[in-house]
Design an enzyme around this catalytic site. Structure first.
Site, PDB file in Angstrom:
ATOM      1  N   CYS A 285     -57.767 -47.573   7.016  1.00  0.00           N
ATOM      2  CA  CYS A 285     -56.608 -47.258   7.852  1.00  0.00           C
ATOM      3  C   CYS A 285     -55.543 -46.811   6.867  1.00  0.00           C
ATOM      4  O   CYS A 285     -54.712 -47.601   6.429  1.00  0.00           O
ATOM      5  CB  CYS A 285     -56.160 -48.489   8.627  1.00  0.00           C
ATOM      6  SG  CYS A 285     -57.409 -49.109   9.767  1.00  0.00           S
ATOM      7  N   PRO A 288     -49.669 -43.906   5.374  1.00  0.00           N
ATOM      8  CA  PRO A 288     -49.428 -42.630   4.694  1.00  0.00           C
ATOM      9  C   PRO A 288     -50.049 -42.534   3.302  1.00  0.00           C
ATOM     10  O   PRO A 288     -49.753 -41.600   2.566  1.00  0.00           O
ATOM     11  CB  PRO A 288     -47.905 -42.572   4.606  1.00  0.00           C
ATOM     12  CG  PRO A 288     -47.493 -44.017   4.504  1.00  0.00           C
ATOM     13  CD  PRO A 288     -48.495 -44.792   5.324  1.00  0.00           C
ATOM     14  N   GLY A 289     -50.884 -43.490   2.935  1.00  0.00           N
ATOM     15  CA  GLY A 289     -51.616 -43.334   1.681  1.00  0.00           C
ATOM     16  C   GLY A 289     -51.019 -44.079   0.495  1.00  0.00           C
ATOM     17  O   GLY A 289     -51.406 -43.832  -0.645  1.00  0.00           O
ATOM     18  N   GLY A 290     -50.117 -45.005   0.764  1.00  0.00           N
ATOM     19  CA  GLY A 290     -49.515 -45.779  -0.335  1.00  0.00           C
ATOM     20  C   GLY A 290     -50.583 -46.526  -1.132  1.00  0.00           C
ATOM     21  O   GLY A 290     -50.631 -46.460  -2.365  1.00  0.00           O
ATOM     22  N   ASP A 352     -56.666 -52.132   5.970  1.00  0.00           N
ATOM     23  CA  ASP A 352     -55.218 -52.374   6.124  1.00  0.00           C
ATOM     24  C   ASP A 352     -54.897 -52.064   7.584  1.00  0.00           C
ATOM     25  O   ASP A 352     -54.308 -51.032   7.907  1.00  0.00           O
ATOM     26  CB  ASP A 352     -54.459 -51.442   5.166  1.00  0.00           C
ATOM     27  CG  ASP A 352     -52.977 -51.749   5.108  1.00  0.00           C
ATOM     28  OD1 ASP A 352     -52.560 -52.781   5.653  1.00  0.00           O
ATOM     29  OD2 ASP A 352     -52.236 -50.944   4.510  1.00  0.00           O
ATOM     30  N   CYS A 405     -49.545 -56.469   7.677  1.00  0.00           N
ATOM     31  CA  CYS A 405     -48.141 -56.737   7.317  1.00  0.00           C
ATOM     32  C   CYS A 405     -47.548 -57.582   8.441  1.00  0.00           C
ATOM     33  O   CYS A 405     -46.493 -57.260   8.978  1.00  0.00           O
ATOM     34  CB  CYS A 405     -47.373 -55.444   7.073  1.00  0.00           C
ATOM     35  SG  CYS A 405     -47.536 -54.241   8.391  1.00  0.00           S
TER      36      CYS A 405
HETATM   37  C1  LIG Z   1     -50.683 -50.552   8.172  1.00  0.00           C
HETATM   38  S1  LIG Z   1     -50.851 -48.843   8.354  1.00  0.00           S
HETATM   39  C2  LIG Z   1     -51.671 -48.387   6.872  1.00  0.00           C
HETATM   40  C3  LIG Z   1     -50.771 -48.249   5.674  1.00  0.00           C
HETATM   41  C4  LIG Z   1     -51.508 -47.623   4.483  1.00  0.00           C
HETATM   42  N1  LIG Z   1     -52.705 -48.363   4.151  1.00  0.00           N
HETATM   43  C5  LIG Z   1     -50.628 -47.540   3.242  1.00  0.00           C
HETATM   44  O1  LIG Z   1     -50.687 -48.399   2.397  1.00  0.00           O
HETATM   45  O2  LIG Z   1     -49.874 -46.558   3.144  1.00  0.00           O
HETATM   46  C6  LIG Z   1     -52.158 -48.751   9.484  1.00  0.00           C
HETATM   47  C7  LIG Z   1     -52.636 -47.325   9.748  1.00  0.00           C
HETATM   48  O3  LIG Z   1     -53.830 -47.404  10.512  1.00  0.00           O
HETATM   49  C8  LIG Z   1     -53.858 -46.339  11.433  1.00  0.00           C
HETATM   50  N2  LIG Z   1     -54.819 -46.749  12.477  1.00  0.00           N
HETATM   51  C9  LIG Z   1     -54.605 -47.479  13.585  1.00  0.00           C
HETATM   52  N3  LIG Z   1     -55.768 -47.685  14.248  1.00  0.00           N
HETATM   53  C10 LIG Z   1     -56.727 -47.068  13.531  1.00  0.00           C
HETATM   54  C11 LIG Z   1     -58.122 -46.918  13.683  1.00  0.00           C
HETATM   55  N4  LIG Z   1     -58.758 -47.441  14.741  1.00  0.00           N
HETATM   56  N5  LIG Z   1     -58.790 -46.212  12.754  1.00  0.00           N
HETATM   57  C12 LIG Z   1     -58.159 -45.658  11.688  1.00  0.00           C
HETATM   58  N6  LIG Z   1     -56.842 -45.773  11.493  1.00  0.00           N
HETATM   59  C13 LIG Z   1     -56.133 -46.470  12.382  1.00  0.00           C
HETATM   60  C14 LIG Z   1     -52.425 -46.213  11.869  1.00  0.00           C
HETATM   61  O4  LIG Z   1     -52.165 -44.924  12.403  1.00  0.00           O
HETATM   62  C15 LIG Z   1     -51.687 -46.461  10.548  1.00  0.00           C
HETATM   63  O5  LIG Z   1     -51.467 -45.255   9.879  1.00  0.00           O
END
Ligand SMILES: C[S@@+](CC[C@H](N)C(=O)[O-])C[C@H]1O[C@@H](n2cnc3c(N)ncnc32)[C@H](O)[C@@H]1O
Length: 475
Positions: A285, A288-290, A352, A405
């Site tokens: 998940c 934005p790729g952090g 994540d 988070c």
């Molecule tokens: C907590 S954020 C991830 C932050 C990212 N790992 C970072 O460190 O920048 C969760 C992400 O999961 C995406 N997401 C939600 N449900 C998902 C799914 N079923 N499959 C893939 N991505 C998903 C959301 O759009 C969001 O961008």
């Protein structure tokens, strides 16, 4: 009447539109974009005005519970959504002022030419807020009729502040600026700490940087910051906390990818995966790729970054391009690997997962007003679905890191126990467990085999709230 964009009145009107959109369910960053577009603010030319509008909208979100309760108390007949939100914005700005600040700040503002929007931690004087709120109301056909009301309500608040606050604060949503269901969950999970946690949502978070230590040491970067006139404290193996937040363009080496903005708690994720050169890693998940960028800084690895939101997925490539890194970015649903998996197992998986974001409310003050209690059960189901579907993609001996988070145990420790019981051949490894926002941290649960947790020895100070669990697949 068109107000000058550098006036506080103009910026309050923009912020009020954004706040109104949040009340109708739009996330604050999007609501601010929409409000800025509506006001025809150019991204570059009007950067200062956009920044001020954003700052006011964020401040309002932090005080929204109290401000709304005051509007309800002070206005007998509903004044319409526009007036309502303008009053909430003005009251939120007044709430930030300690009562005794009024005279000093008024004379200071008068000396500076009182009406200019000058965002800053010190806030605006009460005189300026009232004067500009009335001008804002007068400038719009939909609110002009209410300028007398705006003036009267704000002045009454200033006169009777103490008594009014005592009265509205009997309601806990007004007092804590958190919905009642959220407070109930905090109380149940943290009977000793819930008041601290409730108060922490309105503490401004630090700006923390992640230094790519393959390119420059943290110590050296601290010196580079000092040479640029910026002060920072080293708070983790790659983490430097700035004494004062600045635009990223002022950070030495930012454009070249030497440094990224990332909370110190979020910086624990990538090291917990213990990657080694040549590994196949799934960031499930990713936008934005952090954390994708962090993983790629730690080893010469092959990363597949899956993200379900196509718009957000584009940001992964943008962020990696700045770092000079690459990953295979896939727009797809992590819980449906059949749609995107090439059948080659992964050495490491980072999950994540989407969550309530209750650990990062200090950075995203709108979250508490957007979430509904019913969202939590849906998120728990989604988290289980994602991790259960990803588990078969992990090689025997491989490691999966589960991250949220969130500070709600339903999304944290309770999930980790469920995974431990449900995932075939899973061994629970040592991990930080629940990190509470601020400087508090709970004791990490022991790993099943007493092994070392690679992140915990260096837990950083003042981080956002996260939950971390790790599972290894029996070889
Ligand atoms: C907590 S954020 C991830 C932050 C990212 N790992 C970072 O460190 O920048 C969760 C992400 O999961 C995406 N997401 C939600 N449900 C998902 C799914 N079923 N499959 C893939 N991505 C998903 C959301 O759009 C969001 O961008």
């Amino acid at each position: 009447m068109r107000l000058p964009p550098d006036s506080l009145a103009f910026q309050m009107l923009g912020a009020a539109a954004a706040v109104r959109a949040v009340s109708e369910g739009t996330a604050l960053p999007q609501a601010i974009e929409d409000a800025a577009a509506q006001l025809r603010l150019d991204r570059v030319r009007d950067a200062a005005t956009r920044g001020a509008l954003q700052d006011i909208a964020y401040r309002t979100m932090r005080q929204f519970g109290t401000a709304r309760a005051l509007v309800t108390k002070l206005v007998t007949r509903p004044p319409g959504a526009q007036v309502d939100s303008l009053l909430a914005v003005a009251l939120a700005l007044l709430l930030e002022q300690a009562p005794g600040q009024r005279q000093d700040k008024d004379s200071q503002d008068a000396a500076q030419g009182a009406t200019q929007g000058t965002p800053g931690r010190a806030g605006y004087s009460t005189f300026t807020v009232v004067d500009q709120a009335v001008s804002a109301a007068a400038s719009e056909p939909k609110t002009a009729h209410a300028r007398g009301l705006v003036n009267a309500v704000l002045r009454r608040f200033l006169r009777e502040r103490k008594a009014l606050l005592a009265e509205v604060n009997r309601d806990e949503q007004a007092r804590w600026n958190l919905p009642p269901w959220w407070l109930r969950m905090l109380r149940e999970a943290y009977p000793e700490q819930w008041t601290d946690l409730a108060a922490s949502v309105n503490v401004r978070p630090p700006m923390t940087l992640r230094v790519n230590t393959a390119r420059v040491s943290v110590k050296q970067y601290q010196t580079d910051l000092a040479n640029a006139g910026l002060a920072g404290t080293v708070v983790g193996p790659q983490a430097v906390r700035l004494v004062r937040a600045v635009p990223v363009t002022q950070l030495p080496g930012f454009a070249e990818g030497v440094v990224s903005v990332q909370d110190a708690g979020a910086q624990l994720a990538a090291p917990l995966l213990e990657v080694a050169d040549g590994m196949r890693v799934l960031d499930a998940c990713a936008a934005p790729g952090g954390k994708t960028g962090h993983l790629l800084e730690l080893g010469d690895i092959d990363v597949t970054a899956v993200e379900s939101d196509p718009q957000r997925a584009t940001r992964i490539n943008e962020n990696l391009a700045r770092l000079g890194k690459q990953a295979r970015v896939v727009v797809g649903d992590a819980s449906r690997p059949a749609d995107w998996w090439d059948g080659q197992p992964f050495d490491r998986i980072l999950a994540d997962v989407p969550c309530s974001a209750s650990g990062i409310v200090r950075r995203h003050p709108d979250i508490r007003w957007l979430r509904r209690e019913t969202d939590i059960a849906k998120l728990v189901t989604e988290q289980r679905r994602i991790v259960s579907q990803l588990w078969p993609l992990l090689k025997p001996g491989g490691i999966l890191v589960y991250v949220t988070c969130s500070i709600f145990p339903t999304e944290g420790e309770e999930q980790a126990r469920w995974f431990g019981a449900q995932l075939a051949d899973a061994i629970r490894l040592q991990a930080p467990g629940q990190l509470l926002p601020g400087t508090r941290t709970t004791t990490p649960p022991a790993g099943e085999q007493g092994e070392k947790d690679p992140g915990h020895a260096s837990l950083p100070s003042d981080h956002d709230g996260f939950f971390y669990a790790r599972f290894q697949k029996r070889a």
